[in-house]
Design a protein around this motif. Structure first.
Motif, short mmCIF file in Angstrom:
data_model
loop_
_atom_site.label_atom_id
_atom_site.label_comp_id
_atom_site.label_asym_id
_atom_site.label_seq_id
_atom_site.Cartn_x
_atom_site.Cartn_y
_atom_site.Cartn_z
N GLU A 4 88.93 60.98 -61.46
CA GLU A 4 89.45 60.31 -62.66
C GLU A 4 90.90 59.86 -62.45
OE1 GLU A 4 87.79 59.30 -65.40
OE2 GLU A 4 86.08 59.96 -64.20
N ASP A 5 91.67 60.63 -61.72
CA ASP A 5 93.04 60.24 -61.41
C ASP A 5 93.06 58.95 -60.58
OD1 ASP A 5 94.23 62.42 -62.72
OD2 ASP A 5 94.03 63.69 -60.94
N PHE A 6 92.14 58.87 -59.61
CA PHE A 6 92.06 57.67 -58.77
C PHE A 6 91.64 56.45 -59.60
CE2 PHE A 6 90.98 60.84 -55.24
CZ PHE A 6 92.32 60.97 -54.88
N ALA A 13 97.21 49.82 -61.64
CA ALA A 13 97.64 48.77 -60.72
C ALA A 13 97.19 47.39 -61.20
CB ALA A 13 97.10 49.05 -59.31
N ALA A 14 96.05 47.33 -61.85
CA ALA A 14 95.53 46.06 -62.34
C ALA A 14 96.40 45.48 -63.45
CB ALA A 14 94.10 46.22 -62.83
N LEU A 15 97.15 46.31 -64.14
CA LEU A 15 98.02 45.81 -65.22
C LEU A 15 99.06 44.83 -64.70
CD1 LEU A 15 98.64 49.09 -67.26
CD2 LEU A 15 97.27 47.11 -67.96
N ALA A 221 91.50 52.96 -55.38
CA ALA A 221 92.43 54.08 -55.26
C ALA A 221 91.70 55.30 -54.72
CB ALA A 221 93.06 54.39 -56.61
N GLY A 222 92.37 56.02 -53.83
CA GLY A 222 91.79 57.21 -53.24
C GLY A 222 92.88 58.11 -52.69
N PRO A 223 92.51 59.11 -51.90
CA PRO A 223 93.49 60.05 -51.38
C PRO A 223 94.58 59.39 -50.53
CG PRO A 223 91.27 60.88 -51.08
CD PRO A 223 91.14 59.48 -51.54
N ASP A 224 94.28 58.25 -49.93
CA ASP A 224 95.26 57.57 -49.08
C ASP A 224 96.15 56.59 -49.83
OD1 ASP A 224 94.30 58.91 -46.81
OD2 ASP A 224 92.74 57.40 -46.50
N GLY A 225 95.95 56.45 -51.15
CA GLY A 225 96.77 55.56 -51.93
C GLY A 225 95.97 54.51 -52.68
N VAL A 226 96.67 53.48 -53.15
CA VAL A 226 96.05 52.39 -53.90
C VAL A 226 96.09 51.15 -53.01
CG1 VAL A 226 96.09 51.01 -56.01
CG2 VAL A 226 96.83 53.40 -56.07
N PHE A 227 94.94 50.49 -52.85
CA PHE A 227 94.83 49.36 -51.95
C PHE A 227 94.23 48.16 -52.68
CE2 PHE A 227 94.79 53.09 -49.29
CZ PHE A 227 95.47 52.71 -48.14
N GLU A 228 94.58 46.97 -52.18
CA GLU A 228 93.95 45.74 -52.65
C GLU A 228 93.08 45.17 -51.55
OE1 GLU A 228 96.52 42.75 -54.10
OE2 GLU A 228 96.97 43.79 -55.96
N PRO A 237 92.56 44.91 -42.54
CA PRO A 237 92.62 46.15 -43.31
C PRO A 237 93.00 45.87 -44.75
CG PRO A 237 94.60 45.90 -41.97
CD PRO A 237 93.65 44.80 -41.55
N GLN A 238 92.72 46.83 -45.60
CA GLN A 238 93.13 46.72 -46.98
C GLN A 238 94.66 46.74 -47.05
OE1 GLN A 238 90.29 49.20 -49.66
NE2 GLN A 238 90.55 50.35 -47.77
N ARG A 239 95.21 46.11 -48.09
CA ARG A 239 96.67 46.07 -48.26
C ARG A 239 97.08 47.16 -49.23
NH1 ARG A 239 100.25 43.19 -51.65
NH2 ARG A 239 98.52 42.12 -52.67
N LYS A 240 97.88 48.10 -48.74
CA LYS A 240 98.31 49.22 -49.59
C LYS A 240 99.39 48.73 -50.55
CE LYS A 240 99.63 54.07 -49.45
NZ LYS A 240 99.89 55.26 -48.60
N ILE A 241 99.22 49.07 -51.83
CA ILE A 241 100.20 48.63 -52.82
C ILE A 241 100.88 49.80 -53.53
CG2 ILE A 241 99.07 46.41 -53.22
CD1 ILE A 241 97.79 47.58 -55.72
N ALA A 242 100.39 51.02 -53.32
CA ALA A 242 101.03 52.20 -53.94
C ALA A 242 100.64 53.44 -53.18
CB ALA A 242 100.62 52.31 -55.41
#
Length: 242
Positions: A4-6, A13-15, A221-228, A237-242
């Motif tokens: 739920e946190d992810f 991030a979508a905001l 979003a997952g344990p490694d962060g938030v990606f686009e 690769p996915q682009r990490k944004i947070a």
């Protein structure tokens, strides 16, 4: 962090893509619910937007959090839809419908200039189909329609198992539009467009949960962060944004 946190991190991030004055499509499901709640906080701070809910559940949630609402009758063209997904492949083709709102979700997404998908990272898959494909069908002739879908699934290499989705009281789940949902086990779907076209030829099928060509980006979003992830990032690769 929990799942739920992810989900909430992806929704938050979508905001960043929501601008004042926007007309938004509001998705259905647990991840989309986080987005609606967070949007309500921005509205409370004076943010000016209006939303079209994709289900009665989302409408009730939006009203509870003070998000202004409209309809496609009054606002037929939307700027952006933010919604979740049950599966997301590298080309951002989706399986949706776990929340039994796929018909309205697809109508709202189609009315939008853009669609962003938000999810926890477990929803990303290399091939669609591990999650049973939700299909909305009319109640009349439902057994005949179910059999036609089962035959198709088997012809395409799946198990052919097609179940009418039932609520806790064992009655069929009825959508907001008065239809029922069947869940079809296609297995790995190598050609989603072929499956979509075949389902569209079955008369009792109102709509299916394959969303092809709708999403412009996914926020995961997952344990490694938030990606686009964008659909053109097929080998990147996915682009990490947070």
């Amino acid at each position: 962090m929990t799942t739920e946190d992810f989900k909430r991190a992806a929704a938050e991030a979508a905001l960043a893509y929501v601008e004042p004055g926007m007309k938004l499509g509001l998705g259905t499901g647990t991840t989309a619910a986080h987005f609606v709640e967070l949007l309500g906080e921005k509205v409370a701070d004076g943010f000016d937007i209006v939303g079209v809910p994709t289900s009665e559940a989302t409408r009730e949630l939006a009203e509870r959090h003070g998000v202004p609402l409209t309809t496609l009758k009054d606002t037929p063209e939307l700027d952006l839809t933010v919604d979740g997904a049950d599966e997301i492949d590298p080309q951002l083709r989706l399986i949706k419908g776990g929340g039994a709102a796929l018909l309205r979700e697809k109508i709202v997404a189609f009315a939008s200039k853009r669609m962003i998908v938000i999810a926890d990272a477990t929803k990303r898959v290399e091939h669609l189909g591990a999650f049973p494909l939700p299909i909305e069908v009319v109640p009349f002739g439902k057994e005949s329609t179910r059999r036609a879908i089962a035959k198709l699934a088997k012809e395409l290499g799946g198990s052919g198992e097609v179940d009418i989705r039932r609520a806790e009281d064992e009655c069929p789940v009825v959508t907001d539009s008065g239809h029922i949902i069947v869940d079809a086990h296609f297995g790995r779907i190598d050609d989603p467009q072929k499956v979509a076209d075949a389902l569209n030829r079955i008369p009792g099928v109102v709509e299916h949960g394959l969303f092809i060509g709708f999403a412009e980006r996914a926020i995961l979003a997952g344990p490694d962060g938030v990606f686009e992830l964008e659909p053109l990032d097929l080998s990147a690769p996915q682009r990490k944004i947070a």
